[in-house]
Enzyme design. Sequence first.
Site, short mmCIF file in Angstrom:
data_model
loop_
_atom_site.label_atom_id
_atom_site.label_comp_id
_atom_site.label_asym_id
_atom_site.label_seq_id
_atom_site.Cartn_x
_atom_site.Cartn_y
_atom_site.Cartn_z
N ASN A 1 0.87 -1.18 0.00
CA ASN A 1 0.00 0.00 0.00
C ASN A 1 0.91 1.23 0.00
O ASN A 1 1.48 1.57 1.03
CB ASN A 1 -0.89 -0.04 1.25
CG ASN A 1 -1.72 1.22 1.43
OD1 ASN A 1 -1.81 2.04 0.50
ND2 ASN A 1 -2.31 1.38 2.59
N GLU B 1 -6.75 4.39 7.97
CA GLU B 1 -6.55 5.82 7.71
C GLU B 1 -7.81 6.41 7.06
O GLU B 1 -8.16 7.57 7.32
CB GLU B 1 -5.30 6.03 6.84
CG GLU B 1 -4.03 5.83 7.67
CD GLU B 1 -2.84 5.32 6.90
OE1 GLU B 1 -2.82 5.40 5.67
OE2 GLU B 1 -1.90 4.81 7.55
N HIS C 1 -9.49 0.92 4.97
CA HIS C 1 -8.19 1.10 5.64
C HIS C 1 -8.38 2.01 6.86
O HIS C 1 -9.19 2.95 6.82
CB HIS C 1 -7.18 1.71 4.67
CG HIS C 1 -5.78 1.68 5.21
ND1 HIS C 1 -5.32 2.64 6.09
CD2 HIS C 1 -4.77 0.82 5.03
CE1 HIS C 1 -4.07 2.35 6.41
NE2 HIS C 1 -3.71 1.25 5.78
N GLU D 1 -5.39 -5.31 10.56
CA GLU D 1 -4.40 -4.27 10.79
C GLU D 1 -4.67 -3.56 12.11
O GLU D 1 -5.49 -2.63 12.16
CB GLU D 1 -4.45 -3.24 9.65
CG GLU D 1 -4.16 -3.83 8.29
CD GLU D 1 -3.58 -2.77 7.35
OE1 GLU D 1 -2.47 -3.00 6.87
OE2 GLU D 1 -4.22 -1.73 7.15
N GLY E 1 2.37 2.00 10.74
CA GLY E 1 3.29 3.13 10.58
C GLY E 1 3.99 3.53 11.87
O GLY E 1 4.59 4.60 11.93
N SER F 1 3.40 -2.41 10.38
CA SER F 1 4.86 -2.45 10.57
C SER F 1 5.47 -3.81 10.23
O SER F 1 6.41 -4.25 10.89
CB SER F 1 5.23 -2.02 11.99
OG SER F 1 4.79 -0.68 12.22
N LYS G 1 0.17 4.24 -0.30
CA LYS G 1 -0.48 5.42 0.32
C LYS G 1 -0.25 6.68 -0.52
O LYS G 1 -0.15 6.59 -1.74
CB LYS G 1 0.02 5.60 1.76
CG LYS G 1 -0.09 4.32 2.59
CD LYS G 1 0.10 4.57 4.05
CE LYS G 1 0.12 3.25 4.78
NZ LYS G 1 0.10 3.40 6.22
C1 PEP Z 1 -0.78 -0.08 6.07
O1 PEP Z 1 -0.90 1.11 5.86
O2 PEP Z 1 -1.65 -0.85 5.62
C2 PEP Z 1 0.37 -0.53 6.85
C3 PEP Z 1 0.34 -1.73 7.34
O3 PEP Z 1 1.40 0.37 7.04
P1 PEP Z 1 2.83 0.07 7.70
O4 PEP Z 1 3.33 -1.21 7.08
O5 PEP Z 1 3.67 1.23 7.34
O6 PEP Z 1 2.62 -0.09 9.14
#
Ligand code: PEP
Length: 253
Positions: A9, A100, A98, A170, A176, A216, A11
């Site tokens: 992703n 976000e 997601h 998630e 992040g 992460s 973003k």
């Molecule tokens: C994501 O945005 O779906 C995500 C898992 O981000 P990150 O790997 O940076 O934590």
Amino acid sequence: MRKKIIAGNWKMNKTVDESAKLATDLVAAVKGQPYAESVDIVVCPTYVALDRVAGIVKGSPVKLGAQDVHFENQGAFTGKVSTDMLKAVGVTYVILGHSEQRTLFGETDENVRKKTAKVLAEGLIPIICVGETLAERDGGITEKVVGIQLRAAYQGLSKDDAAKTVIAYEPVWAIGTGRNATDEQAQAVHKFIRRLLGEIYDAPLAQGIRIQYGGSMKPENAAGLMAQGDVDGGLIGGASLKVDAFLGIIKAA
Ligand code: PEP
């Protein structure tokens, strides 16, 4: 046996040229590699880069995904894109719900439900994101929160359609932040999700649905997470922006 799926992703990162470079490097790295056939690899650039990246990944093991979509076909929906538009540029997967989108842009469970139904009706594959905040985990309501998000997304969905979906668990506190869920924390929620799918539909269907972990994930922790019985891949943010890191996760899968 569920085929693992690793999705990047991107973003709101990278210009069109930068996206093209990243896609070109990734395609070159996985081309002809036996492991690339045994894992589904997906990249989800920004909308403006989809068309360019589509041309680059075409004919390679890398598939194209979008970061969101609207559930209407067309019209006065400023800032949105439709499934037809995504299909026209060769998109296969669409990330929905997601965290976000949920926390920063007011995405609701009801919208996620509508988008899931629309995406499936148009022959695209939804990656449905669910996950709890830190306060919810600390409050002991992780399963309650994830259960509500999941039941909403699958409400009214036929068994045939449900079988085509991908879920991304998630935990919001891990996205992040550099702080991933432990292998055991991830497995516990994945197992719960599969059990819930079994309750909504049936056990064989639940066994077939792929559940990615996201939060992460990086080359150093990917193998441990994906060794868990119910973790079928990863949805990766930060580490998908660098070819070496993303490749490390693909190889771990
Ligand atoms: C994501 O945005 O779906 C995500 C898992 O981000 P990150 O790997 O940076 O934590």
